[in-house]
Scaffold this active site. Sequence first.
Site, mmCIF file in Angstrom:
data_model
loop_
_atom_site.group_PDB
_atom_site.id
_atom_site.type_symbol
_atom_site.label_atom_id
_atom_site.label_comp_id
_atom_site.label_asym_id
_atom_site.label_seq_id
_atom_site.Cartn_x
_atom_site.Cartn_y
_atom_site.Cartn_z
ATOM 1 N N GLU A 47 0.857 -1.198 0.000
ATOM 2 C CA GLU A 47 0.000 0.000 0.000
ATOM 3 C C GLU A 47 0.889 1.243 0.000
ATOM 4 O OE1 GLU A 47 -1.677 0.629 3.891
ATOM 5 O OE2 GLU A 47 -3.441 1.697 3.124
ATOM 6 N N ASN A 107 -7.283 5.906 -1.692
ATOM 7 C CA ASN A 107 -6.137 5.041 -1.383
ATOM 8 C C ASN A 107 -6.283 3.835 -2.324
ATOM 9 O OD1 ASN A 107 -4.239 3.311 -0.301
ATOM 10 N ND2 ASN A 107 -4.744 3.808 1.829
ATOM 11 N N LYS A 124 -9.528 1.634 -1.740
ATOM 12 C CA LYS A 124 -9.718 1.109 -0.384
ATOM 13 C C LYS A 124 -11.078 1.497 0.198
ATOM 14 C CE LYS A 124 -7.093 0.999 4.008
ATOM 15 N NZ LYS A 124 -5.809 1.481 4.589
ATOM 16 N N GLU A 143 -6.482 8.549 7.838
ATOM 17 C CA GLU A 143 -6.933 8.078 6.517
ATOM 18 C C GLU A 143 -8.323 8.596 6.194
ATOM 19 O OE1 GLU A 143 -5.968 4.214 4.928
ATOM 20 O OE2 GLU A 143 -4.849 3.765 6.754
ATOM 21 N N CYS A 169 -4.781 -3.216 3.125
ATOM 22 C CA CYS A 169 -4.515 -3.011 4.551
ATOM 23 C C CYS A 169 -5.717 -3.365 5.435
ATOM 24 C CB CYS A 169 -4.042 -1.578 4.770
ATOM 25 S SG CYS A 169 -3.292 -1.322 6.396
ATOM 26 N N ASN A 194 0.280 -0.851 5.462
ATOM 27 C CA ASN A 194 1.169 -0.012 6.288
ATOM 28 C C ASN A 194 0.544 -0.042 7.670
ATOM 29 O OD1 ASN A 194 2.827 2.578 4.519
ATOM 30 N ND2 ASN A 194 1.653 0.991 3.489
#
Lengths: 309, 309
Positions: A47, A107, A124, A143, A169, A194
Amino acid sequence: MSRIVTVAAAQLGAIQKDDSRQAVVRRMIDLMDEAKRQGADLVVYPELALTTFFPRWYHEDRAEADHWFEREMPNAATGSLFARAREHGMAMSFGFAEITPEGRHFNTSILVERDGTITGRYRKVHLPGHDEHDPERTHQHLEKRYFEPGDLGFPAWRMLGGVVGMCICNDRRWPETWRVLGLQGVELVVLGFNTPSVNSQKGAEGLEKRMFHHKLSLQAGAYQNSTWVVAVAKAGTEDGHHLMGGTCIVSPDGEIVAEIAHEDDGIVVHPCDLDATIFGKETIFDFKRHRRIEHYGPITAQAGVITPK
Amino acid sequence: MSRIVTVAAAQLGAIQKDDSRQAVVRRMIDLMDEAKRQGADLVVYPELALTTFFPRWYHEDRAEADHWFEREMPNAATGSLFARAREHGMAMSFGFAEITPEGRHFNTSILVERDGTITGRYRKVHLPGHDEHDPERTHQHLEKRYFEPGDLGFPAWRMLGGVVGMCICNDRRWPETWRVLGLQGVELVVLGFNTPSVNSQKGAEGLEKRMFHHKLSLQAGAYQNSTWVVAVAKAGTEDGHHLMGGTCIVSPDGEIVAEIAHEDDGIVVHPCDLDATIFGKETIFDFKRHRRIEHYGPITAQAGVITPK
């Protein structure tokens, strides 16, 4: 016909705030060359592979984070990566922060064919963290501030002789992710992550338990959908913030068959036989025969909890 | 106010075909008495606790299996079990084969309050196995022959100061089970199982992997819904057919905190603090904040796989 896809999980060590994308791409190419030497058909990077994990920094003006995003792909910084992959005839997947032409922020990760065509794009869905500065956390995980939730669902694609899907993730902790992919007959799921080694709201949790939760989620997702899973970390200490490793490849039986124990740049390669997914899909997880959707209604009807009276 | 529920997982060793229900109930009472000595508030017995695992035998006439079923609960055979539970002020859960007044057959479990009231009834939704004699299997697993899929969904109940749900055996492998319970804020899930130690379609799989899959499913369900899980085996060799053990209690963090390593009658007791479920439910698995039901559609719209074009 054999359906063995040799996959390289290409972990990246830390990327510091001041590291250029060009420098990171050089590291990625080194890993790709090593993957080629080891016979890989597909190389999977983490990612946000091109930059540090920037959502750890709060900016009152969100646009101040825009320089971490890519407006097109491939672009000037990644052209050499795409070129090398084509040269090797190697498929690849990596994650990056995406700004769309309309100015939307995601993302994102992509699946790139051996000939350089971008076959798949995933954005994402399950963004962790928060969207405003939270002074009660030991560190920020913004995020929800810098990205919108993905708008593409969880697609899967025919590729490399099988059915391939992606997630990113935190998506791996959500069984819905795996099931929507499983319902497309997915045989290989690739994902990058991450993951801070410290829980910002529960420091005592510790790295060992966080690694356990990481692997538990991957293994359950693989087993319960009878699919290969390739999970790739960005690891190490980025500007004082530690990201855990845990890059691994999981079989359709839920077993970890290959992993990386360090936190630097490095690869682990495994021949993933897509036919190994068939037994599970045709027996205990033969969805058509066993699933009872008439009893699953709340899963799609309500986001949050409704407790019994 | 403390919300610690002390739970006894009461594993039963093998029940042979000729063992009477009365004899089994005497064994269950012995375990209950021991649970009381160890301070249990709740005792949990396995699936089909009163009889051998009869779906291993094929009868052309299904009605020949009816003698394994209970027409009412409590009944003559179990009256003494209910009486002892009331005497101890102990809640309990156990499984049995149920025939309804309308003649429908279910694989059922119940939750009984400290005062003997039957608060909860669950009918197994995910029936494994097959419904006709299958000569290609090393042994038969005819749950789909003798039972209908449950018609009650996955309810949860307020009980013992918390929210309690049930599932049965193969249900534990299905994340949908856990999620429908989790969406009711479940804090304690109790389940029994009768799991052959040999995969009838893959003898080479082996006990170790089957135990791994069992625990993986429980641990993922617990972690991803932040709930306690109490899973109780009927174990040992029944008329030549071996059932694996693996009775265990799993914390809302997904950790196995107590387990039984043998295959005989026996208990393991753990104080389950229902407040330990709160952290997970309010942070990483705060469903309302993080779930994106707009992308989960296929989970309830389709039972089987639809592969991409």
